[in-house]
Design a protein around this motif. Structure first.
Motif, PDB file in Angstrom:
ATOM      1  N   LEU A  87      -5.734  -3.571  -2.250  1.00 50.26           N
ATOM      2  CA  LEU A  87      -4.725  -3.272  -3.268  1.00 50.26           C
ATOM      3  C   LEU A  87      -5.377  -2.940  -4.601  1.00 50.26           C
ATOM      4  N   GLY A  88      -6.428  -3.687  -4.946  1.00 48.47           N
ATOM      5  CA  GLY A  88      -7.085  -3.444  -6.228  1.00 48.47           C
ATOM      6  C   GLY A  88      -7.691  -2.054  -6.304  1.00 48.47           C
ATOM      7  N   SER A  89      -8.466  -1.686  -5.277  1.00 46.22           N
ATOM      8  CA  SER A  89      -9.124  -0.379  -5.339  1.00 46.22           C
ATOM      9  C   SER A  89      -8.110   0.747  -5.279  1.00 46.22           C
ATOM     10  N   ALA A  90      -7.024   0.572  -4.501  1.00 43.33           N
ATOM     11  CA  ALA A  90      -6.013   1.631  -4.448  1.00 43.33           C
ATOM     12  C   ALA A  90      -5.345   1.801  -5.802  1.00 43.33           C
ATOM     13  N   THR A  91      -5.010   0.673  -6.454  1.00 43.53           N
ATOM     14  CA  THR A  91      -4.348   0.782  -7.756  1.00 43.53           C
ATOM     15  C   THR A  91      -5.226   1.502  -8.756  1.00 43.53           C
ATOM     16  N   ILE A  92      -6.526   1.152  -8.774  1.00 42.16           N
ATOM     17  CA  ILE A  92      -7.402   1.764  -9.771  1.00 42.16           C
ATOM     18  C   ILE A  92      -7.613   3.231  -9.472  1.00 42.16           C
ATOM     19  N   ALA A  93      -7.722   3.590  -8.214  1.00 36.97           N
ATOM     20  CA  ALA A  93      -8.085   4.974  -7.905  1.00 36.97           C
ATOM     21  C   ALA A  93      -6.933   5.930  -8.118  1.00 36.97           C
ATOM     22  N   VAL A  94      -5.690   5.437  -7.954  1.00 35.64           N
ATOM     23  CA  VAL A  94      -4.581   6.375  -7.881  1.00 35.64           C
ATOM     24  C   VAL A  94      -3.894   6.562  -9.230  1.00 35.64           C
ATOM     25  N   ARG A  95      -4.305   5.804 -10.252  1.00 37.17           N
ATOM     26  CA  ARG A  95      -3.604   6.076 -11.491  1.00 37.17           C
ATOM     27  C   ARG A  95      -4.129   7.349 -12.122  1.00 37.17           C
ATOM     28  N   ASN A  96      -3.212   8.091 -12.838  1.00 29.04           N
ATOM     29  CA  ASN A  96      -3.570   9.376 -13.453  1.00 29.04           C
ATOM     30  C   ASN A  96      -4.154  10.355 -12.462  1.00 29.04           C
ATOM     31  N   SER A 102     -13.278   8.489  -7.276  1.00 31.87           N
ATOM     32  CA  SER A 102     -12.539   7.639  -6.358  1.00 31.87           C
ATOM     33  C   SER A 102     -11.239   8.283  -5.911  1.00 31.87           C
ATOM     34  N   GLN A 103     -10.623   9.097  -6.785  1.00 35.18           N
ATOM     35  CA  GLN A 103      -9.388   9.760  -6.333  1.00 35.18           C
ATOM     36  C   GLN A 103      -9.699  10.694  -5.176  1.00 35.18           C
ATOM     37  N   ASN A 104     -10.833  11.380  -5.265  1.00 37.50           N
ATOM     38  CA  ASN A 104     -11.248  12.270  -4.204  1.00 37.50           C
ATOM     39  C   ASN A 104     -11.432  11.509  -2.893  1.00 37.50           C
ATOM     40  N   PHE A 105     -12.094  10.337  -2.982  1.00 40.51           N
ATOM     41  CA  PHE A 105     -12.349   9.540  -1.803  1.00 40.51           C
ATOM     42  C   PHE A 105     -11.046   9.071  -1.175  1.00 40.51           C
ATOM     43  N   LEU A 154       0.824  -1.198   0.000  1.00 42.52           N
ATOM     44  CA  LEU A 154       0.000   0.000   0.000  1.00 42.52           C
ATOM     45  C   LEU A 154       0.858   1.246   0.000  1.00 42.52           C
ATOM     46  N   ASP A 155       1.993   1.189   0.711  1.00 43.78           N
ATOM     47  CA  ASP A 155       2.866   2.352   0.712  1.00 43.78           C
ATOM     48  C   ASP A 155       3.353   2.654  -0.692  1.00 43.78           C
ATOM     49  N   LYS A 156       3.733   1.592  -1.415  1.00 43.02           N
ATOM     50  CA  LYS A 156       4.263   1.828  -2.752  1.00 43.02           C
ATOM     51  C   LYS A 156       3.184   2.259  -3.725  1.00 43.02           C
ATOM     52  N   ILE A 157       1.955   1.734  -3.550  1.00 43.95           N
ATOM     53  CA  ILE A 157       0.897   2.004  -4.530  1.00 43.95           C
ATOM     54  C   ILE A 157       0.138   3.274  -4.198  1.00 43.95           C
ATOM     55  N   TYR A 158      -0.101   3.519  -2.913  1.00 41.08           N
ATOM     56  CA  TYR A 158      -1.117   4.497  -2.533  1.00 41.08           C
ATOM     57  C   TYR A 158      -0.555   5.633  -1.694  1.00 41.08           C
ATOM     58  N   TYR A 159       0.041   5.297  -0.523  1.00 44.23           N
ATOM     59  CA  TYR A 159       0.401   6.387   0.380  1.00 44.23           C
ATOM     60  C   TYR A 159       1.454   7.293  -0.232  1.00 44.23           C
ATOM     61  N   SER A 160       2.542   6.683  -0.730  1.00 47.09           N
ATOM     62  CA  SER A 160       3.619   7.532  -1.248  1.00 47.09           C
ATOM     63  C   SER A 160       3.216   8.303  -2.494  1.00 47.09           C
ATOM     64  N   PRO A 161       2.725   7.635  -3.552  1.00 45.33           N
ATOM     65  CA  PRO A 161       2.419   8.421  -4.749  1.00 45.33           C
ATOM     66  C   PRO A 161       1.341   9.470  -4.518  1.00 45.33           C
ATOM     67  N   LEU A 162       0.238   9.066  -3.903  1.00 48.57           N
ATOM     68  CA  LEU A 162      -0.847  10.024  -3.726  1.00 48.57           C
ATOM     69  C   LEU A 162      -0.444  11.112  -2.743  1.00 48.57           C
ATOM     70  N   GLY A 163       0.292  10.708  -1.681  1.00 45.14           N
ATOM     71  CA  GLY A 163       0.735  11.696  -0.716  1.00 45.14           C
ATOM     72  C   GLY A 163       1.639  12.741  -1.362  1.00 45.14           C
ATOM     73  N   LYS A 164       2.577  12.239  -2.186  1.00 42.99           N
ATOM     74  CA  LYS A 164       3.482  13.169  -2.869  1.00 42.99           C
ATOM     75  C   LYS A 164       2.704  14.093  -3.790  1.00 42.99           C
ATOM     76  N   PHE A 165       1.747  13.522  -4.515  1.00 40.31           N
ATOM     77  CA  PHE A 165       0.946  14.318  -5.436  1.00 40.31           C
ATOM     78  C   PHE A 165       0.200  15.413  -4.684  1.00 40.31           C
ATOM     79  N   MET A 166      -0.398  15.038  -3.537  1.00 40.18           N
ATOM     80  CA  MET A 166      -1.157  16.013  -2.773  1.00 40.18           C
ATOM     81  C   MET A 166      -0.257  17.107  -2.230  1.00 40.18           C
ATOM     82  N   VAL A 191      -9.434   9.759   2.517  1.00 40.82           N
ATOM     83  CA  VAL A 191      -9.003   8.744   3.468  1.00 40.82           C
ATOM     84  C   VAL A 191      -7.567   9.009   3.905  1.00 40.82           C
ATOM     85  N   LEU A 192      -6.719   9.355   2.936  1.00 45.81           N
ATOM     86  CA  LEU A 192      -5.311   9.600   3.285  1.00 45.81           C
ATOM     87  C   LEU A 192      -5.185  10.801   4.201  1.00 45.81           C
TER      88      LEU A 192
END
Lengths: 214, 245
Positions: B49-58, B66-69, A96-108, B73-74
């Motif tokens: 993992l699936g939902s995070a991958t789909i939401a965070v691309r682009n 979903s990116q907003n959601f 999750l860190d590699k997929i979500y927290y780091s990329p999205l966090g950096k983007f934000m 959460v973050l």
């Protein structure tokens, strides 16, 4: 001495009823009146055997799941699942860190920084704009002043010219006027002279007419 | 007499359908494993993992859908970590976030997904957090995390906290190191398992509409439990990292 005594046998005297399998060997003491007491042990043996048969029968009939429940009393059952969950959680954390927290966090964070920079730069440019506006106003004022100065100058010049022309014209007119006046005077004198001579004759005639002719 | 009582027990067992303590055992090496917990935990991990991958691309500058959601959460997780841990909360966001998300999605998956469709030969599928192994695993991870936090920040003087504020409290401070994971694990385990049991029993006893408020209560409390677990984990980490009084 020893041989004369017969050994006291303590072997139990079991009645002649058929031996029952479950029963352990029950040592019955030598009964003086075996006949009478045979019936009692016989019935008790039988009831005990019936009960034992019933329980063993029911136990064998117990549903297999209940039997297994007794085996695995399983609410607090710790086993290899615990470390496997630990490993799964750590894997999930890194993924999750590699997929979500780091990329999205950096983007934000980048977006926040960009917005803040834009805001502060807008504040700066508003000052710049004020400066430019002031400059423009100053330039306008200078230009206007220049224009008015030039205008005034031009006015003065033309006024001078005009006055000059006026003066010339006036002079001319005056000269003509003088001429005309002189002419008029001359004419007047001429007419007066002419009239003078006529006056003389006229007056003679009048005198003649008026005064009786003597 | 004995046999007829056993028959009624069997009858009750059949109609109640509650399979507490029934596990779907697998053998790995010489050890037993609760298969149903592993299966449901894999499903939870796949969902996350699936939902995070789909939401965070682009990622878009102005987020939608979903990116907003996921941004919400973050931000929520960062807020929880920052409130409890303080300024150095950055490295701990993945841990606290994964703790919160895993427990939340596990609990809600147990309540919302129709696990009963899949019949296991033994035991049933339910939330992975209804098993003592899962909750104790998470609690032990939290313990390790706050020890790690304290030791990396303060070195061996971390152990000086046992005699703060007075050495008389030493046994209590040591006891705290045991009660913290214990309470964390049992709070979560008890809440989730008990809620499941209540819902199952009500559903089997009473017509279909009546258990619905209990199900909503279950959704609410299980969400709160996830938040509590994550907040307490962050609080323990923050407590071991905080400076001298």
């Amino acid at each position: 001495m020893a041989s004369s005594k017969a050994p006291i046998t303590s072997t139990p005297i079991i009645p002649s009823t058929p031996r029952i399998k479950f029963l352990p060997k029950i040592a019955l003491p030598r009964i003086p009146k075996p006949q009478q007491l045979l019936s009692l042990p016989h019935s008790s043996l039988k009831s005990i055997s019936v009960i034992l048969a019933a329980t063993s029968f029911s136990l064998s009939q117990a549903p297999p799941s209940l039997a297994e429940e007794f085996e695995k009393a399983a609410l607090f059952d710790f086993n290899l699942t615990l470390p496997i969950i630990v490993v799964e959680f750590l894997f999930l954390m890194f993924a999750l860190d590699k997929i979500y927290y780091s990329p999205l966090g950096k983007f934000m964070d980048e977006r926040d920084a960009a917005i803040r920079e834009k805001l502060s730069s807008v504040k700066d440019t508003s000052q710049e704009v004020k400066q430019l506006e002031d400059q423009a106003a100053a330039v306008m004022r200078a230009a206007r002043a220049e224009i008015s100065a030039a205008l005034n100058k031009m006015k003065k010049e033309t006024q001078l010219e005009v006055e000059q022309k006026l003066a010339e014209g006036r002079k001319k007119v005056e000269a003509e006027l003088q001429e005309a006046l002189a002419n008029l005077e001359k004419q007047k004198e001429d007419t007066i002279k002419a009239l003078d001579s006529q006056i003389a004759t006229l007056s003679e005639e009048i005198v003649k007419k008026v005064l009786p002719v003597s | 007499m004995l046999s007829c009582s056993i028959n009624t027990l069997k009858g009750l067992y059949d109609i109640s359908g509650v399979e507490v303590g029934q596990h779907f055992y697998w053998q790995i090496g010489g050890f037993q494993v609760h298969g149903q917990v592993l299966i449901t935990s894999w499903v939870v991990i796949a969902i996350l993992l699936g939902s995070a991958t789909i939401a965070v691309r682009n990622p878009q500058t102005i987020p939608t859908g979903s990116q907003n959601f996921f941004e919400y959460v973050l931000e929520f997780i960062r807020d929880v970590s920052k409130t409890q841990i303080g300024e150095e909360y950055g490295p701990w966001v993945p841990f606290i976030g994964t703790m919160f998300l895993f427990i939340f999605v596990s609990n809600w998956s147990g309540a919302l997904l129709p696990w009963k469709i899949i019949q296991l030969p033994h035991g049933e599928l339910a939330a992975p957090t209804n098993d003592i192994n899962t909750t104790v695993a998470l609690a032990l991870l939290t313990s390790v995390a706050y020890f790690y936090a304290g030791l990396t920040k303060k070195g061996l003087s971390y152990f000086g906290k046992y005699i703060q504020p007075t050495p008389i409290l030493l046994p209590i401070n040591i006891l705290e190191d045991f009660t913290k994971p214990l309470s964390l694990s049992f709070r979560l385990f008890g809440n989730i398992l008990a809620d499941e049991l209540v819902v199952v029993v009500l559903v089997s006893l009473v017509p279909s509409v009546v258990p619905i408020p209990v199900m909503f209560l279950g959704l609410f409390t299980s969400g709160i439990q996830a938040l509590i677990f994550a907040t307490l984990a962050a609080a323990y980490i923050g407590e071991s990292m905080e400076g001298h009084h």
